[in-house]
Each structure stands twice: as structure tokens, then as C-alpha cells.
Design a protein around this motif. Structure first.
Motif, PDB file in Angstrom:
ATOM      1  N   GLU A 196     -27.010  66.369  40.753  1.00  0.00           N
ATOM      2  CA  GLU A 196     -26.171  66.501  39.543  1.00  0.00           C
ATOM      3  C   GLU A 196     -24.639  66.236  39.529  1.00  0.00           C
ATOM      4  O   GLU A 196     -23.788  66.348  38.743  1.00  0.00           O
ATOM      5  N   SER A 197     -24.336  66.237  41.079  1.00  0.00           N
ATOM      6  CA  SER A 197     -22.685  65.823  41.087  1.00  0.00           C
ATOM      7  C   SER A 197     -22.276  64.625  40.918  1.00  0.00           C
ATOM      8  O   SER A 197     -23.068  63.682  41.208  1.00  0.00           O
ATOM      9  N   VAL A 198     -21.165  64.378  40.805  1.00  0.00           N
ATOM     10  CA  VAL A 198     -20.388  63.110  40.448  1.00  0.00           C
ATOM     11  C   VAL A 198     -19.147  63.058  41.506  1.00  0.00           C
ATOM     12  O   VAL A 198     -18.716  63.913  41.854  1.00  0.00           O
ATOM     13  N   ALA A 199     -18.852  61.697  41.773  1.00  0.00           N
ATOM     14  CA  ALA A 199     -17.602  61.721  42.723  1.00  0.00           C
ATOM     15  C   ALA A 199     -16.235  61.641  41.976  1.00  0.00           C
ATOM     16  O   ALA A 199     -16.174  61.385  40.816  1.00  0.00           O
ATOM     17  N   TRP A 200     -15.540  62.278  42.758  1.00  0.00           N
ATOM     18  CA  TRP A 200     -14.261  62.295  42.139  1.00  0.00           C
ATOM     19  C   TRP A 200     -13.238  60.866  42.449  1.00  0.00           C
ATOM     20  O   TRP A 200     -12.300  60.780  41.695  1.00  0.00           O
ATOM     21  N   GLU A 201     -13.653  60.132  43.254  1.00  0.00           N
ATOM     22  CA  GLU A 201     -12.917  58.923  43.455  1.00  0.00           C
ATOM     23  C   GLU A 201     -12.548  58.085  42.362  1.00  0.00           C
ATOM     24  O   GLU A 201     -11.421  57.671  42.087  1.00  0.00           O
ATOM     25  N   PRO A 202     -13.653  57.971  41.519  1.00  0.00           N
ATOM     26  CA  PRO A 202     -13.496  56.882  40.136  1.00  0.00           C
ATOM     27  C   PRO A 202     -12.374  57.490  39.056  1.00  0.00           C
ATOM     28  O   PRO A 202     -11.685  56.720  38.407  1.00  0.00           O
ATOM     29  N   MET A 203     -12.144  59.080  39.139  1.00  0.00           N
ATOM     30  CA  MET A 203     -11.131  59.630  38.452  1.00  0.00           C
ATOM     31  C   MET A 203      -9.720  59.499  39.166  1.00  0.00           C
ATOM     32  O   MET A 203      -8.696  60.052  38.553  1.00  0.00           O
TER      33      MET A 203
END
Length: 381
Positions: A196-203
């Protein structure tokens, strides 16, 4: 321009079957005081405004009162996105008409790439909002192959990045679980049996990212990618967290300052541990005896009605644990043979607490014979 970032109000929440609506009203009054004191220009609410998709009427009334105080009385723009607890369609009822009053409800995934442009004090800031959406929703809405939360979120963030204004500061709002974030017991899992987690790098390239979902104030990948945290402590696993809201100052060059402002609840959430007599003596002089409590009793003997006795001094004991009744190896269940061995001692404690005196030798002998006969009968069966 000064923004206030808040999230995870969970209006209508029950805490061990106790309504928290009055507690929520108390901290929301503080939130409005902070807005006035700190000269806030706009408010961002990053999802989970309600605790469930069909909220109780009293929770709807409370939200209406708060939004009236912000949008109508103070003429402040408010931007909110829906979270996984909210019913997105219900939340956005009347959204097109409410924009005129300064309330922007971003809960339709189809509009994720259309920003709300705030123009305040000669500064323009674009605010994009990604409401909570699972991978299946993103896949069907945009006909893209997104098999997990990270792929779905990355797709949306990258499309926003491609369309953002080249010179204006840009804020992203999202309700998601950023990889590496610290979770607590009160957060509903976004999926069962999957990532369920998403990466912070795209933000990383946004000037500020206002996140919702995780209840503890924290940031990931940079101080500008931040969870403000929930309004209140919604589980005993959050007892050591400091709840609050986040102030964000932005000028034409981007974010200049980020500050966490605490909220002080009317009742704290605490965990107490010790023997019952010690805790009762402590409770008689405890200035915060009305706090919401989880009590862990370390007594190793049986106690008659421990909850009732504790609530005489601590009226809001909501949960009781008895680790002292576990054996030395820390098993989660009492060993049956050990229970049999100590049956006479346990009855002796019970007799003493109910009658106020110890059993006589004759009574103890008779009870020992009865317990032995019962154990023999059980073995034969």
C-alpha cells in the motif's frame, strides 16, 4: 502567503465506543484560534475529514460550523481532499457551488490535474489535490496499467508535474501511505494482503506536499513532504505523539518556513502500568484523572472487578490489560495446568475480597477437597 496544513480529523470517531465529538470540537476551536493568531491565509485539509463514509449527523453539523467560521466569517479559502475513510461522492455534494464561498472540495479523481490557484498578497500558488484512490480506480479511470498503489500514485504525480506552471510555487495534496512512514493502530489499512505504500521521490520537485493518512506528524524524503498528523490521539499506540497542525510560509521563490503548532486536547490519552493498589492511590491525587486510559495491571493474583475499582478514581479507563497474570515466559494464554495448581489460591483471593476476611483452615481444607474432586471428575470425562 501562510498556509495551514491539517489532516485526519475523523469527525464522528468512536474511541472504545466513546464518542469523541466534544474532544474534536475542543481542538477545532484551537485550530481556529491558531488561524487567527498566526494570520493564516488559506487552509489545506488532506483527507479523512469524517471517520466513515456515512458520518453521523452531529459530525456533519460540526464540520459545517467550522467551515462557516473559516469561509464565511473569515473569508479564508479552504481546500480539502477526500481520504480513505470519506465517502468521496457525499463529501463533494455542492462542490461546484461552494467554490464561490472559497471552499474547494477535491474528491473527484477526474479533476486531479486541475489546480486551485490561490492569489494572496500578490503571490500566486497552485494547489493540486489527489484524493484517495486505489489502483483499480486509477486503472479504470485512465486506462493505464497500474497494479499497485505506488504505480497508481506515481502516474498521477507525474502527470501533474508535466502540467504545472513553470514559475508559480506548486503545492501537492495527497492522501496516501508514503514508504517508510511510521504508522499507528488507528489507521485503517489501505489494502489487505498487498503493498500500500508509495514512493516519495516523484513528489520531491513540489514546493510543499501536504499529506494525510498517517496520524503521527512526520516527513519523508525532505521536510517539505510532510504529514501534519491527526487532530487527536485515536489509539493508545499514539500516546507518545504530539498532535498539531503545520504552518507553511511560501513566497514567489517557494517555501521559506515550516512550523508545527501543537494542539492541546481536553483529555490526554495515556497508558498506566502498575499494581492496582498503587494506581488507585495515585488516582486520588492525579490532577488529570479524567484522561482516557489504558491500564496494565502487574498484579499476579486474581482481582475482583478491577475495572470498577479503577473507575472510582479514573472514570475514563477504556481498556484493561493484565500482563501480571501471564506466566514468566510471557505466554499470551494462561497454562491450564497452572490454573488448576493455583485454583485454591485464586479462590482464596476471591473469598478474601468478597468477605473481607481470610478463609479458616476448615474452609480451606473443604475447598481443597472440592477442587481435587472436580479435577478428578474432569480427568475421567
Amino acid at each position: 502567503m501562510r498556509l495551514l496544513h491539517t489532516a485526519d480529523w475523523h469527525l464522528g470517531r468512536l474511541f472504545h465506543n466513546l464518542s469523541l465529538l466534544d474532544d474534536q470540537r475542543h481542538v477545532l476551536d484551537q485550530l481556529i484560534e491558531i488561524i487567527d493568531r498566526e494570520n493564516v491565509d488559506a487552509v489545506l485539509i488532506a483527507g479523512d475529514i469524517y471517520d466513515r463514509s456515512v458520518p453521523p449527523s452531529a459530525a456533519v453539523t460540526l464540520l459545517d460550523e467550522v467551515l462557516h467560521a473559516l469561509c464565511e466569517e473569515r473569508k479564508l479559502p479552504v481546500i480539502m481532499i477526500s481520504g480513505n475513510h470519506d465517502g468521496a461522492e457525499r463529501l463533494r455534494f455542492g462542490a461546484r457551488h461552494l467554490r464561490q464561498a472559497g471552499l474547494h472540495i477535491l474528491s473527484d479523481l477526474a479533476d486531479y490535474a486541475t489546480p486551485v490557484t490561490l492569489t494572496i498578497k500578490g503571490i500566486e500558488v497552485d494547489v493540486f489535490g489527489i484524493p484517495y484512490a486505489d489502483p483499480e480506480h486509477v486503472r479504470s479511470q485512465f486506462e493505464v496499467d497500474t497494479r499497485d498503489f505506488d504505480a497508481a500514485h506515481r502516474y498521477l504525480v507525474e502527470r501533474i508535474s508535466e502540467q504545472r506552471h513553470p514559475t508559480r510555487p506548486c503545492v501537492l495534496m495527497s492522501h496516501c501511505f508514503v514508504d517508510g512512514g511510521s504508522a499507528s493502530d488507528s489507521e485503517r489499512p489501505l489494502t489487505l494482503g498487498g503493498a500500500e505504500s508509495v514512493a516519495w521521490e516523484p513528489m520531491q520537485g513540489f514546493d510543499y506536499v501536504a499529506l494525510g493518512h498517517l496520524h503521527g506528524p512526520q516527513y519523508r524524503g525532505g521536510e517539505h513532504i510532510r504529514y501534519s498528523g491527526s487532530l487527536l490521539k485515536y489509539s493508545f499506540s499514539e500516546a507518545n505523539q504530539r498532535k498539531g497542525v503545520t504552518l507553511v510560509d511560501i513566497d514567489v521563490s517557494g517555501v521559506t518556513q515550516i512550523e508545527q503548532i501543537p494542539l492541546i486536547p481536553s483529555r490526554e490519552v495515556r497508558v498506566l502500568e502498575g499494581e492496582i493498589d498503587t494506581l488507585i492511590a495515585q488516582g486520588r491525587t492525579d490532577p488529570h484523572a479524567d484522561d482516557y486510559l489504558l491500564v496494565r495491571l502487574t498484579d499476579r493474583h486474581a482481582i475482583l472487578d478491577p475495572m470498577g475499582k479503577l473507575r472510582e478514581v479514573y472514570p475514563n479507563v477504556l481498556h484493561l490489560e493484565k500482563p501480571g497474570m501471564l506466566d514468566a515466559r510471557g505466554k499470551q494464554q494462561l497454562d491450564r495446568e497452572r490454573q488448576r495448581f493455583d485454583a485454591l489460591d485464586m479462590f482464596s483471593d476471591f473469598f478474601n475480597q468478597t468477605s473481607g476476611e481470610a478463609m479458616s483452615d476448615e474452609q480451606a481444607s473443604a475447598m481443597a477437597e472440592l477442587i481435587t474432586q472436580l479435577q478428578r471428575d474432569e480427568a475421567q470425562q
